[in-house]
Design an enzyme around this catalytic site. Structure first.
Site, PDB file in Angstrom:
ATOM      1  N   GLY A  13      -0.112 -20.597  46.002  1.00 59.43           N
ATOM      2  CA  GLY A  13      -0.169 -21.095  44.630  1.00 59.43           C
ATOM      3  C   GLY A  13       1.228 -21.534  44.223  1.00 59.43           C
ATOM      4  O   GLY A  13       2.109 -21.730  45.083  1.00 59.43           O
ATOM      5  N   SER A  41      -5.266 -20.327  41.758  1.00 60.31           N
ATOM      6  CA  SER A  41      -5.570 -20.440  40.324  1.00 60.31           C
ATOM      7  C   SER A  41      -4.563 -21.336  39.618  1.00 60.31           C
ATOM      8  O   SER A  41      -4.878 -21.932  38.595  1.00 60.31           O
ATOM      9  CB  SER A  41      -5.647 -19.063  39.665  1.00 60.31           C
ATOM     10  OG  SER A  41      -4.473 -18.350  39.912  1.00 60.31           O
ATOM     11  N   TRP A  44      -5.745 -24.665  38.634  1.00 60.39           N
ATOM     12  CA  TRP A  44      -6.700 -24.747  37.523  1.00 60.39           C
ATOM     13  C   TRP A  44      -6.048 -24.569  36.164  1.00 60.39           C
ATOM     14  O   TRP A  44      -6.735 -24.664  35.139  1.00 60.39           O
ATOM     15  CB  TRP A  44      -7.776 -23.676  37.683  1.00 60.39           C
ATOM     16  CG  TRP A  44      -8.614 -23.840  38.913  1.00 60.39           C
ATOM     17  CD1 TRP A  44      -8.571 -24.865  39.817  1.00 60.39           C
ATOM     18  CD2 TRP A  44      -9.627 -22.943  39.384  1.00 60.39           C
ATOM     19  NE1 TRP A  44      -9.483 -24.651  40.819  1.00 60.39           N
ATOM     20  CE2 TRP A  44     -10.147 -23.482  40.575  1.00 60.39           C
ATOM     21  CE3 TRP A  44     -10.135 -21.736  38.911  1.00 60.39           C
ATOM     22  CZ2 TRP A  44     -11.151 -22.855  41.311  1.00 60.39           C
ATOM     23  CZ3 TRP A  44     -11.141 -21.116  39.640  1.00 60.39           C
ATOM     24  CH2 TRP A  44     -11.644 -21.670  40.820  1.00 60.39           C
ATOM     25  N   ALA A  45      -4.745 -24.271  36.136  1.00 58.12           N
ATOM     26  CA  ALA A  45      -4.096 -24.029  34.840  1.00 58.12           C
ATOM     27  C   ALA A  45      -4.194 -25.303  34.011  1.00 58.12           C
ATOM     28  O   ALA A  45      -3.831 -26.384  34.470  1.00 58.12           O
ATOM     29  CB  ALA A  45      -2.639 -23.632  35.047  1.00 58.12           C
ATOM     30  N   GLU A 113       0.266 -23.258  21.421  1.00 55.79           N
ATOM     31  CA  GLU A 113      -0.790 -22.335  21.852  1.00 55.79           C
ATOM     32  C   GLU A 113      -0.632 -21.029  21.086  1.00 55.79           C
ATOM     33  O   GLU A 113       0.398 -20.795  20.433  1.00 55.79           O
ATOM     34  CB  GLU A 113      -0.750 -22.124  23.372  1.00 55.79           C
ATOM     35  CG  GLU A 113      -1.166 -23.379  24.129  1.00 55.79           C
ATOM     36  CD  GLU A 113      -1.333 -23.191  25.626  1.00 55.79           C
ATOM     37  OE1 GLU A 113      -1.085 -22.089  26.131  1.00 55.79           O
ATOM     38  OE2 GLU A 113      -1.721 -24.161  26.285  1.00 55.79           O
ATOM     39  N   HIS A 230      -9.648 -14.487  28.570  1.00 51.30           N
ATOM     40  CA  HIS A 230      -9.452 -15.737  27.825  1.00 51.30           C
ATOM     41  C   HIS A 230     -10.628 -15.887  26.870  1.00 51.30           C
ATOM     42  O   HIS A 230     -11.772 -15.720  27.279  1.00 51.30           O
ATOM     43  CB  HIS A 230      -9.384 -16.922  28.795  1.00 51.30           C
ATOM     44  CG  HIS A 230      -8.821 -18.161  28.152  1.00 51.30           C
ATOM     45  ND1 HIS A 230      -9.509 -18.874  27.204  1.00 51.30           N
ATOM     46  CD2 HIS A 230      -7.631 -18.792  28.312  1.00 51.30           C
ATOM     47  CE1 HIS A 230      -8.761 -19.897  26.815  1.00 51.30           C
ATOM     48  NE2 HIS A 230      -7.607 -19.865  27.461  1.00 51.30           N
ATOM     49  N   ARG A 276      -4.122 -13.830  21.934  1.00 51.35           N
ATOM     50  CA  ARG A 276      -5.313 -14.072  22.735  1.00 51.35           C
ATOM     51  C   ARG A 276      -6.272 -12.884  22.783  1.00 51.35           C
ATOM     52  O   ARG A 276      -7.493 -13.056  22.761  1.00 51.35           O
ATOM     53  CB  ARG A 276      -4.849 -14.438  24.157  1.00 51.35           C
ATOM     54  CG  ARG A 276      -5.897 -15.051  24.990  1.00 51.35           C
ATOM     55  CD  ARG A 276      -5.308 -15.529  26.290  1.00 51.35           C
ATOM     56  NE  ARG A 276      -4.800 -16.885  26.163  1.00 51.35           N
ATOM     57  CZ  ARG A 276      -4.305 -17.581  27.177  1.00 51.35           C
ATOM     58  NH1 ARG A 276      -4.238 -17.043  28.377  1.00 51.35           N
ATOM     59  NH2 ARG A 276      -3.868 -18.809  27.000  1.00 51.35           N
ATOM     60  N   HIS A 335      -9.111 -13.460  32.939  1.00 50.81           N
ATOM     61  CA  HIS A 335      -8.288 -14.647  33.149  1.00 50.81           C
ATOM     62  C   HIS A 335      -6.960 -14.328  33.813  1.00 50.81           C
ATOM     63  O   HIS A 335      -6.493 -15.082  34.659  1.00 50.81           O
ATOM     64  CB  HIS A 335      -8.060 -15.272  31.764  1.00 50.81           C
ATOM     65  CG  HIS A 335      -7.286 -16.549  31.768  1.00 50.81           C
ATOM     66  ND1 HIS A 335      -7.713 -17.684  32.428  1.00 50.81           N
ATOM     67  CD2 HIS A 335      -6.108 -16.889  31.170  1.00 50.81           C
ATOM     68  CE1 HIS A 335      -6.833 -18.659  32.233  1.00 50.81           C
ATOM     69  NE2 HIS A 335      -5.839 -18.189  31.491  1.00 50.81           N
ATOM     70  N   ARG A 370      -0.279 -11.148  27.775  1.00 50.93           N
ATOM     71  CA  ARG A 370       0.626 -12.252  28.141  1.00 50.93           C
ATOM     72  C   ARG A 370       0.599 -13.363  27.100  1.00 50.93           C
ATOM     73  O   ARG A 370      -0.473 -13.769  26.631  1.00 50.93           O
ATOM     74  CB  ARG A 370       0.177 -12.820  29.487  1.00 50.93           C
ATOM     75  CG  ARG A 370       0.969 -14.022  29.946  1.00 50.93           C
ATOM     76  CD  ARG A 370       0.403 -14.520  31.260  1.00 50.93           C
ATOM     77  NE  ARG A 370      -0.977 -14.907  31.106  1.00 50.93           N
ATOM     78  CZ  ARG A 370      -1.403 -16.162  30.948  1.00 50.93           C
ATOM     79  NH1 ARG A 370      -0.539 -17.157  30.946  1.00 50.93           N
ATOM     80  NH2 ARG A 370      -2.666 -16.423  30.784  1.00 50.93           N
ATOM     81  N   SER A 375       2.695 -17.697  32.338  1.00 59.54           N
ATOM     82  CA  SER A 375       2.509 -17.264  33.730  1.00 59.54           C
ATOM     83  C   SER A 375       3.086 -18.266  34.724  1.00 59.54           C
ATOM     84  O   SER A 375       3.752 -17.879  35.693  1.00 59.54           O
ATOM     85  CB  SER A 375       1.032 -17.021  34.040  1.00 59.54           C
ATOM     86  OG  SER A 375       0.244 -18.022  33.476  1.00 59.54           O
ATOM     87  N   LEU A 376       2.871 -19.579  34.497  1.00 58.08           N
ATOM     88  CA  LEU A 376       3.485 -20.560  35.405  1.00 58.08           C
ATOM     89  C   LEU A 376       5.010 -20.448  35.296  1.00 58.08           C
ATOM     90  O   LEU A 376       5.737 -20.551  36.280  1.00 58.08           O
ATOM     91  CB  LEU A 376       3.030 -21.980  35.080  1.00 58.08           C
ATOM     92  CG  LEU A 376       1.529 -22.304  35.228  1.00 58.08           C
ATOM     93  CD1 LEU A 376       1.284 -23.798  35.059  1.00 58.08           C
ATOM     94  CD2 LEU A 376       0.955 -21.836  36.560  1.00 58.08           C
TER      95      LEU A 376
HETATM   96  C1  SIN Z   1      -5.064 -22.216  28.504  1.00 60.88           C
HETATM   97  O1  SIN Z   1      -4.785 -23.378  28.722  1.00 60.88           O
HETATM   98  O2  SIN Z   1      -5.695 -21.840  27.525  1.00 60.88           O
HETATM   99  C2  SIN Z   1      -4.632 -21.186  29.487  1.00 60.88           C
HETATM  100  C3  SIN Z   1      -3.175 -21.115  29.531  1.00 60.88           C
HETATM  101  C4  SIN Z   1      -2.751 -19.788  30.024  1.00 60.88           C
HETATM  102  O3  SIN Z   1      -3.580 -18.975  30.418  1.00 60.88           O
HETATM  103  O4  SIN Z   1      -1.551 -19.513  29.979  1.00 60.88           O
END
Ligand code: SIN
Length: 518
Positions: A13, A41, A44-45, A113, A230, A276, A335, A370, A375-376
């Protein structure tokens, strides 16, 4: 003859591939079960990568939001470290060709976000950040002479030497044959544990195996009870469940019941952009009721959804929902695993020869909850730090006598039963009763095996459940209906294997970050 790798990276990843690139010119080998970019994963972000990139933002503000979202359990040193390094790492990704979205003036376009005090998420084509980042990185990795990619292999055990040091892995190929790969340093970059739950946004193979492998040989683990659900997985009966990115709520999408009533105001004063865990609990309650839960993008995003959020749009359309004219049915999904293998600020675990990076690690960056799109960020920041540490280091010689043992694989019927049990009894809402029943269920399954043969998925589920049982409070992603408030003092969970059972300790004698900075 067994194989050898100087530095062995397990997982392809973002964490694994960015680390491999940054190690240049030092040679490394990456193993992964599927061709690179698939079954990770990171690909898929949707949201992107959080970093303090706008003139009115600062790493201090980003670190503060990270600490607040983490509900008392984020290590502030780690939060500051990832926030400070964020802008540099985004520039690295731009240099690798990642086409982050730009404003008409040419600045990076940043999304808002949940729980971020300002727009901070660098994105690509709306909701394609993970895919674009992984494509750019995979192209660079394929062109890099110092990286050997071995796909079709997965780690089933760590090899350990006489002094307990890690000396490589036992690898399994697609025919189920195992063989050792000896390494001077092994780095786990294997992703998360969402596949242990019936509804997840993770690849199904992400079942926390690395946590179980590291536990087996004595590594310190932490915070396993903290799973992030999530709030808005698209509820169209797919496994894994597709995501409706939080950036949609950042653009004004609202959560409604089937009769069109907004429901977040009944649950939380911060509404759709509350942290979240709180939104996930509200969606959980509504989705289980006959009122149901939907994400409504019609008024605020409208027809723009097709071009601004192409992944969400295409997924909805393929499931028979046109989000331009109908609300999107949503439910929470496992998630992200905040807990994992404890590391210091340089990605070292408590075992010599083993490092960990990305979701399988527990750096202290995420606490109980988180912050979105951190995370990325954490993956690239720690990958760069591990590379800086290892690039010129003098590693121990190969230990060709080191050994490992592969446990049994879990049959599919039991795995699906496990996933259903974990979702119901250790999901968004837990209690002493639900967790104790699940613990008994797990005991009954595990006693069918000799101790060394217990399948990894059962071992790691058992550790998650035991950790959740011990935490008699609600905090972040861990909500106990029988203890609905937070304890006065926020304390992390630490555990390791002693004999045949986990031992829980309040705090390691000295935290690893203190050790490194000492
Ligand atoms: C999202 O795009 O809602 C997920 C982003 C994340 O999990 O950091």
């Amino acid at each position: 003859m067994s194989e050898r790798a100087d530095i062995l990276i397990v997982g392809a990843g973002l964490a694994g591939l960015f680390l491999a690139l940054r190690l240049a010119p030092r040679k490394c080998t990456v193993i992964c079960p599927a061709p690179i970019g698939q079954a990770a994963s990171s690909t898929w972000a949707q949201g992107g990568l959080a970093a303090a990139l706008s003139p009115d933002d600062s790493p201090e503000d980003h670190a503060r939001d990270t600490v607040l979202a983490g509900d008392g359990l984020v290590d502030p040193v780690t939060a500051q470290l990832i926030a400070e390094a964020g802008p540099k790492r985004v520039r690295d990704l731009i240099a690798l060709g990642v086409p982050f979205d730009r404003t008409p003036e040419g600045a990076l376009a940043l999304s808002l976000e949940a729980a971020h005090s300002k727009p901070r998420v660098a994105r690509v084509a709306g909701d394609l950040a993970g895919k674009a980042i992984m494509e750019a990185i995979a192209a660079a990795v394929n062109a890099a002479e110092h990286i050997e990619i071995r796909d079709g292999l997965k780690a089933v055990s760590l090899l350990t030497g006489k002094k307990g040091q890690v000396a490589g892995i036992l690898a399994e190929n697609s025919d189920g044959e195992t063989a050792p790969i000896h390494a001077r340093e092994t780095v786990f970059c294997t992703g998360g544990s969402g596949g242990l739950f019936r509804v997840t946004t993770n690849p199904r193979e992400s079942r926390g195996d690395a946590i179980a492998m590291a536990y087996e040989v004595g590594a310190l683990l932490s915070d396993l009870e903290f799973i992030q659900f999530h709030p808005t997985a698209i509820d169209i009966d797919r496994d894994p469940a597709p995501l409706a990115t939080e950036a949609l709520r950042g653009e004004g999408a609202r959560l409604i019941n089937k009769d069109g009533t907004l429901f977040m105001p009944r649950h939380d004063p911060e509404g759709e952009l509350a942290p979240r865990d709180r939104v996930a609990r509200a969606v959980h309650i509504e989705a289980l009721s006959d009122r149901k839960a939907f994400l409504d993008t019609r008024e605020t995003i409208g027809d723009e959804i097709e071009h601004h959020f192409p992944t969400v749009f295409a997924t909805c359309m393929s499931g028979g929902i046109d989000p331009r004219i109908a609300p999107i049915p949503v439910a929470p999904a496992a998630h992200y695993h905040m807990g994992g293998i404890v590391t210091d600020l340089w990605g070292r675990t408590t075992l010599k020869g083993l490092s960990a990076c990305g979701e399988c690690s527990s750096t202290g960056a995420h606490g109980a909850n988180r912050l979105a799109s951190n995370s990325l960020l954490e993956a690239v920041v720690y990958a760069a730090r591990i590379a800086d540490r290892l690039r010129d280091s003098d590693l121990p010689e190969f230990d060709l006598d080191a050994e490992g043992h592969a446990p049994e694989a879990l049959d599919d019927e039991t795995l699906q039963a496990l996933r259903a049990e974990m979702a119901v009894s250790c999901g968004v809402v837990r209690s002493e009763d639900s967790l104790s029943n699940l613990s008994e269920w797990l005991d009954a399954k595990m006693t069918a095996y000799a101790e060394a043969d217990i399948p990894r998925a059962l071992v790691v589920s058992d550790l998650i459940v035991k950790s959740a049982l011990r935490r008699t409070e609600s905090r972040g992603g861990h909500f106990r209906s029988d203890f609905p408030t937070a304890a006065a003092k926020a304390e992390r969970t630490f555990l390791y294997k002693h004999g045949v059972a986990p031992v829980f300790i309040d705090t390691p004698d000295q935290t690893l970050s203190e050790k490194v900075s000492a």
